[in-house]
Design a protein around this motif. Structure first.
Motif, short mmCIF file in Angstrom:
data_model
loop_
_atom_site.label_atom_id
_atom_site.label_comp_id
_atom_site.label_asym_id
_atom_site.label_seq_id
_atom_site.Cartn_x
_atom_site.Cartn_y
_atom_site.Cartn_z
N PRO A 68 -69.97 51.91 60.62
CA PRO A 68 -70.35 51.88 59.20
C PRO A 68 -69.83 50.65 58.47
CG PRO A 68 -69.62 54.08 59.83
CD PRO A 68 -69.29 53.18 60.98
N MET A 69 -68.60 50.22 58.77
CA MET A 69 -68.04 49.04 58.12
C MET A 69 -68.84 47.79 58.47
SD MET A 69 -64.29 47.22 58.57
CE MET A 69 -64.63 46.66 60.24
N THR A 70 -69.10 47.60 59.75
CA THR A 70 -69.77 46.38 60.16
C THR A 70 -71.25 46.38 59.80
OG1 THR A 70 -70.09 47.33 62.38
CG2 THR A 70 -68.14 45.96 62.03
N ALA A 71 -71.84 47.58 59.73
CA ALA A 71 -73.28 47.66 59.44
C ALA A 71 -73.61 47.19 58.03
CB ALA A 71 -73.77 49.08 59.65
N VAL A 72 -72.70 47.35 57.09
CA VAL A 72 -72.99 46.97 55.71
C VAL A 72 -72.78 45.48 55.46
CG1 VAL A 72 -72.39 49.26 54.85
CG2 VAL A 72 -70.67 47.45 54.83
N VAL A 73 -72.19 44.76 56.42
CA VAL A 73 -71.92 43.34 56.20
C VAL A 73 -73.20 42.56 55.97
CG1 VAL A 73 -70.96 41.25 57.22
CG2 VAL A 73 -69.74 43.41 57.47
N ALA A 74 -74.23 42.82 56.79
CA ALA A 74 -75.49 42.09 56.64
C ALA A 74 -76.12 42.36 55.27
CB ALA A 74 -76.45 42.48 57.75
N VAL A 75 -76.08 43.61 54.84
CA VAL A 75 -76.62 43.94 53.51
C VAL A 75 -75.84 43.22 52.43
CG1 VAL A 75 -77.02 45.81 51.87
CG2 VAL A 75 -77.44 46.18 54.31
N ALA A 76 -74.52 43.20 52.57
CA ALA A 76 -73.67 42.54 51.58
C ALA A 76 -73.93 41.04 51.53
CB ALA A 76 -72.20 42.81 51.90
N ASN A 77 -74.22 40.42 52.68
CA ASN A 77 -74.55 38.99 52.71
C ASN A 77 -75.74 38.69 51.81
OD1 ASN A 77 -73.77 38.42 56.24
ND2 ASN A 77 -72.45 38.47 54.46
N LEU A 78 -76.78 39.52 51.91
CA LEU A 78 -77.98 39.32 51.10
C LEU A 78 -77.71 39.62 49.62
CD1 LEU A 78 -80.60 40.87 53.54
CD2 LEU A 78 -80.07 38.45 53.18
N VAL A 79 -76.92 40.65 49.36
CA VAL A 79 -76.55 40.97 47.98
C VAL A 79 -75.79 39.80 47.37
CG1 VAL A 79 -75.09 42.44 46.55
CG2 VAL A 79 -76.54 43.46 48.32
N SER A 80 -74.89 39.20 48.15
CA SER A 80 -74.10 38.08 47.67
C SER A 80 -75.00 36.94 47.20
CB SER A 80 -73.18 37.58 48.79
OG SER A 80 -72.47 36.43 48.40
N ALA A 81 -76.03 36.62 47.97
CA ALA A 81 -76.92 35.52 47.60
C ALA A 81 -77.66 35.82 46.30
CB ALA A 81 -77.92 35.26 48.73
N ARG A 82 -78.11 37.06 46.14
CA ARG A 82 -78.85 37.42 44.93
C ARG A 82 -77.95 37.42 43.70
NH1 ARG A 82 -83.89 39.65 45.53
NH2 ARG A 82 -84.59 40.03 47.67
N VAL A 83 -76.74 37.97 43.85
CA VAL A 83 -75.81 38.00 42.72
C VAL A 83 -75.38 36.59 42.34
CG1 VAL A 83 -73.51 38.76 41.98
CG2 VAL A 83 -75.00 40.32 43.26
N ALA A 84 -75.11 35.76 43.36
CA ALA A 84 -74.68 34.39 43.08
C ALA A 84 -75.78 33.59 42.41
CB ALA A 84 -74.25 33.71 44.38
N ALA A 85 -77.04 33.79 42.82
CA ALA A 85 -78.15 33.06 42.22
C ALA A 85 -78.31 33.42 40.74
CB ALA A 85 -79.44 33.36 42.98
N ARG A 86 -77.97 34.66 40.38
CA ARG A 86 -78.16 35.09 38.99
C ARG A 86 -76.92 34.86 38.13
NH1 ARG A 86 -80.48 40.99 36.94
NH2 ARG A 86 -80.40 40.51 34.70
N PHE A 87 -75.73 35.17 38.68
CA PHE A 87 -74.52 35.12 37.87
C PHE A 87 -73.55 34.00 38.27
CE2 PHE A 87 -75.88 39.61 37.96
CZ PHE A 87 -76.09 39.82 36.61
N GLY A 88 -73.87 33.28 39.34
CA GLY A 88 -72.95 32.27 39.82
C GLY A 88 -72.12 32.80 40.97
N PRO A 89 -71.52 31.91 41.77
CA PRO A 89 -70.82 32.33 42.99
C PRO A 89 -69.48 33.00 42.79
CG PRO A 89 -70.60 29.97 42.68
CD PRO A 89 -71.54 30.44 41.61
#
Length: 439
Positions: free
Chosen positions: A302-323
């Motif tokens: 479960p821990m490792t499975a969410v890493v890929a999802v978090a990677n994509l979330v990170s890009a979307r959040v950073a694009a909107r609010f900054g890194p």
């Protein structure tokens, strides 16, 4: 700098990204898989905890030490050429690990694996940097690049448990063979990278290796004063060399930039928390809870499975609010989850442990892509290999030292230290740039 050969424009950026994706997948696949197999390896070879630490750290130390030169090498020979050579050696070393007749041979093959991975990682990131000149597109591409590592990390524990429980731990290394071949086949379709006349720094490389090996040995072997003294002397020599040579592999002037300094420190902390946690929990699951390799792998899934999802979330959040937001928030989430793990004991149900691990994977998965994109955007494209080498050298050094320290002090003390470091690094993240820069 003098460009020796222009890049061929025979293909778009997608094949380049696919190559880099497979490369980072290959680097990370057996890292997580091997952790759950460590107790079985120890039983077969009669290795102590210190020996098991060296199976992990032989890879991480060589990875960290050679990353600095590997970045300059990537720029000098061209990222695509460096990447291809690294992938071929990594595949060969993986087979050597699988055939190792004893602990010494396994550790030696792991050293070779780490050296090859050191060449692959900055060159793969340099390929992405060169193929995506636009800052926002580059940030998204880097997020997809990290997904390759995330998918390997996600598959690693379960694959390691299944392979160890059915075919034996050696199969963990043999599975790299088809992935390595696929990586080289895709690479053949990508354009050649430009070459930059950048000298190498052999004296700096030697002092870096001596410093890291001595430091790791000094910690793993019970705080050995002689080894730690050698590490200090070698580290001082490294700084002196880098301040005097004409073309240092780690220009000290880079650290006059607040962005560079904060990026490498945060990268160190993130990897220290993750690798230290996985190592001690793997041993805890086997030694204290009596879990099989397969069961231990399932707890990590479960821990490792969410890493890929978090990677994509990170890009979307950073694009909107900054890194800064995904970097800072990701570390705080991870720190809170690690603090909760301090109360885990033999009576804690396995599903509870698995749930507590999920925010760690999500938090670190949010932090890393944006952190990498911030640094890559701050550095000129023709220095991308060097910048990637510096960042990831600090990250892998953090992982290597955490395995040594966590293994020496135990689960709770290691977790407590990780929580403090993550909170401090989260606060420091707010000093990073508000937005991505063009590089």
């Amino acid at each position: 700098m003098t460009t020796l050969a222009p890049p061929h424009q025979t293909a778009g950026p997608k094949p380049v990204l696919a190559t880099a994706f497979l490369g980072i997948f290959l680097i990370n696949l057996d890292s997580m898989a091997m952790n759950v197999a460590l107790p079985r390896i120890g039983l077969e070879f009669g290795g102590s905890t210190a020996a098991l630490q060296w199976i992990v750290d032989a890879y991480l130390v060589m990875f960290a030490a050679l990353l600095l030169s590997a970045g300059a090498l990537s720029d000098r020979v061209g990222a695509s050429r460096a990447f291809g050579a690294g992938a071929a050696v990594f595949t060969f070393a993986s087979v050597a690990c699988g055939l190792a007749p004893g602990l010494g041979e396994l550790i030696g093959a792991r050293l070779l694996q780490g050296g090859a991975a050191a060449i692959m990682l900055p060159s793969s990131l340099a390929l992405v940097r060169q193929a995506f000149p636009d800052a926002v597109a580059r940030a998204r591409a880097i997020a997809l690049w990290t997904v390759g590592g995330a998918l390997a990390i996600a598959a690693g524990p379960l694959a390691g448990g299944v392979l160890t429980g059915t075919l034996g731990w050696r199969a963990i290394f043999f599975v790299n063979l088809p992935v390595g071949v696929a990586t080289l086949l895709v690479l053949a379709r990508t354009p050649r990278s430009p070459r930059v006349a950048r000298p190498l720094d052999p004296l700096g490389q030697v002092t870096a290796i001596v410093a890291l090996v001595a430091l790791t040995f000094g910690v793993i072997d019970g705080v050995q004063p002689v080894a730690l003294g050698v590490a200090v002397v070698a580290a001082v020599a490294f700084v002196l060399v880098e301040s005097r040579v004409a073309a240092p592999m780690m220009p000290l002037g880079l650290f006059r930039s607040r962005t560079v300094t904060l990026s490498v420190v945060i990268g160190f902390v993130v990897n220290a928390a993750f690798y230290g946690l996985v190592f001690v929990l793997s041993l805890y699951f086997h030694d204290r809870l009596g879990l099989s390799a397969m069961a231990a792998g399932l707890v990590f899934v479960p821990m490792t499975a969410v890493v890929a999802v978090a990677n994509l979330v990170s890009a979307r959040v950073a694009a909107r609010f900054g890194p800064r937001l995904p970097i800072a928030a990701g570390q705080l989430i991870c720190a809170a989850a690690m603090a909760a793990l301090l109360w885990v004991d033999e009576g804690t149900a396995l599903p509870v442990i698995a749930v507590l691990l999920v925010p760690i994977g999500f938090g670190l998965g949010c932090a890393v892509p944006s952190l990498t994109a911030v640094l890559m955007g701050h550095i000129a494209a023709d220095r991308a290999g060097m910048a990637a080498g510096v960042l990831n050298s600090f990250r892998q050094t953090g992982g290597a030292l955490a395995v040594a320290v966590f293994g020496a002090v135990g689960l709770r003390a290691g977790l407590g230290a990780a929580v403090v470091m993550l909170v401090a690094a989260s606060a420091a993240a707010w000093l990073l740039p508000r937005r991505f820069t063009a590089g």
